[in-house]
Design an enzyme around this catalytic site. Structure first.
Site, PDB file in Angstrom:
ATOM      1  CG  ASP A  93     -11.752  10.414 -19.205  1.00  0.00           C
ATOM      2  OD1 ASP A  93     -11.814  10.939 -18.071  1.00  0.00           O
ATOM      3  OD2 ASP A  93     -11.152  10.941 -20.171  1.00  0.00           O
ATOM      4  NE  ARG A 118     -13.635   8.820 -22.528  1.00  0.00           N
ATOM      5  CZ  ARG A 118     -14.825   9.317 -22.177  1.00  0.00           C
ATOM      6  NH1 ARG A 118     -15.084  10.601 -22.389  1.00  0.00           N
ATOM      7  NH2 ARG A 118     -15.744   8.549 -21.630  1.00  0.00           N
ATOM      8  NE  ARG A 163     -13.423  15.677 -26.867  1.00  0.00           N
ATOM      9  CZ  ARG A 163     -13.358  15.165 -25.649  1.00  0.00           C
ATOM     10  NH1 ARG A 163     -14.015  14.062 -25.366  1.00  0.00           N
ATOM     11  NH2 ARG A 163     -12.642  15.742 -24.704  1.00  0.00           N
ATOM     12  CG  HIS A 192     -18.935  15.677 -24.800  1.00  0.00           C
ATOM     13  ND1 HIS A 192     -18.233  15.082 -23.774  1.00  0.00           N
ATOM     14  CD2 HIS A 192     -18.551  15.027 -25.939  1.00  0.00           C
ATOM     15  CE1 HIS A 192     -17.450  14.126 -24.254  1.00  0.00           C
ATOM     16  NE2 HIS A 192     -17.613  14.078 -25.567  1.00  0.00           N
ATOM     17  CB  CYS A 295     -20.370  13.295 -17.984  1.00  0.00           C
ATOM     18  SG  CYS A 295     -20.268  14.936 -18.676  1.00  0.00           S
TER      19      CYS A 295
HETATM   20  N1  ARG Z   1     -12.565  13.452 -19.627  1.00  0.00           N
HETATM   21  C1  ARG Z   1     -13.702  13.120 -20.442  1.00  0.00           C
HETATM   22  C2  ARG Z   1     -13.449  13.551 -21.877  1.00  0.00           C
HETATM   23  O1  ARG Z   1     -12.904  14.606 -22.076  1.00  0.00           O
HETATM   24  C3  ARG Z   1     -14.952  13.751 -19.911  1.00  0.00           C
HETATM   25  C4  ARG Z   1     -16.200  13.312 -20.612  1.00  0.00           C
HETATM   26  C5  ARG Z   1     -17.432  14.033 -20.190  1.00  0.00           C
HETATM   27  N2  ARG Z   1     -18.593  13.442 -20.726  1.00  0.00           N
HETATM   28  C6  ARG Z   1     -19.670  14.063 -21.199  1.00  0.00           C
HETATM   29  N3  ARG Z   1     -20.700  13.373 -21.542  1.00  0.00           N
HETATM   30  N4  ARG Z   1     -19.678  15.363 -21.378  1.00  0.00           N
HETATM   31  O2  ARG Z   1     -13.778  12.868 -22.812  1.00  0.00           O
END
Ligand code: ARG
Length: 302
Positions: A93, A118, A163, A192, A295
């Site tokens: 990612d 992550r 998040r 996000h 992203c």
């Molecule tokens: N697979 C990543 C996650 O779920 C995707 C992140 C996407 N990033 C963003 N800025 N929206 O964390």
């Protein structure tokens, strides 16, 4: 609306030229940006931390790299400065650099990721910031950088619900000494803030006139947040659910050119009406990881 027509009186020979003239008439001004990107050499979907990710479905890393390269080339062709961080094996990612931190005036507030998969990206990005002359503010609170924090004029819009935590919003305000407005995300597909809001004019216009504007997907927010957005941005573009659902809002604007998904047809038309120049870049393969144009783009504000 009074438009100051400063466009040269030339005949339009192409659609792009026509759009640029309208843009000038509307007072759209391109600002050169500095971005951080990461080539998706190790991209795949091996875990599921958002509803878009399906580890059972195959991914095509070579295609992801080609699509990413088209975005990189587009930024460079538009005159932007693009920096690169080396991809790390086992961190698929990392291509979504927007989550690597939040940068204003050469100060980088580091990221502290919500999911274990992550977490190692946080220090990797902070190392890059330090090595490249940024001052790093180490995070105590869980936050996913510019994925959840968007600078609009002098205000930071900050997302929470999936998040970044509310406590990170307070930490963010302490680090940058700016007004932080918390917004609650309620739809797991738009986990996000940068999947639900696009900042079209991130900075003030000439003469310090506040002209910052946004586009957003109303249904991604709870009622309280919808009311805040409606009050603060009466001129915002409200995009249709269909455009939001193809990650239309996950876009990057330089004040004139707005890089968007070719699938966001309605949003594309809305942008043209307002004098922006939509530039279409397809990142379908990276959407399998739940990410799009924004992203893959972290702004490095000087
Ligand atoms: N697979 C990543 C996650 O779920 C995707 C992140 C996407 N990033 C963003 N800025 N929206 O964390």
């Amino acid at each position: 609306m009074s438009t100051q027509n400063t466009a040269p009186a030339t005949s339009t020979s192409s659609a792009t030229e026509g759009a640029t003239e309208t843009a000038v008439a509307e007072g759209r001004i391109q600002q050169v940006r500095r971005y951080l990107m990461c080539r998706p050499e190790h991209f795949t979907v091996s875990y599921r931390i958002n509803p878009w990710m399906e580890p059972a479905n195959p991914t095509d890393t070579a295609l992801a790299v080609r699509q990413w390269q088209a975005l990189y080339d587009t930024y460079v062709a538009l005159g932007h400065e693009v920096h690169l961080i080396d991809p790390i094996q086992g961190l698929p990612d990392m291509v979504y650099t927007a989550n690597g931190g939040f940068v204003i005036d050469n100060v980088a507030y580091g990221a502290k990721f919500r999911f274990q998969e992550r977490v190692p990206e946080g220090p990797a990005f902070m190392d890059w910031f330090r090595a490249n002359g940024f001052e790093v503010a180490e995070p105590v609170e869980v936050n996913e950088g510019e994925g959840d924090f968007l600078l609009v004029g002098e205000t930071i819009l900050a997302g929470t619900g999936f998040r970044s935590t509310g406590d990170s919003h307070r930490e963010l305000a302490d680090v940058f000494g700016k007004e932080v407005v918390s917004l609650n995300l309620v739809d797991p597909r738009f986990y996000h803030l940068d999947t639900a809001i696009s900042v079209l004019d991130p900075v003030e216009g000439p003469g310090g006139v506040e002209k910052a504007n946004i586009a957003y997907l109303e249904h991604a927010f709870d009622e309280r947040s919808q009311a805040i957005l409606a009050e603060r941005y009466p001129d915002a573009i409200r995009v249709a659910d269909a455009d939001g659902a193809v990650f239309g809002l996950n876009s990057a604007s330089d004040g004139l050119n707005v890089i968007i998904s070719p699938r966001a047809k309605g949003f594309e038309a809305q942008l043209r009406e307002r004098g922006y120049n939509p530039v279409l870049v397809d990142l379908s393969e990276l959407l399998l990881g739940g990410g799009g144009i924004k992203c893959c783009t972290l702004e490095l504000r000087r």
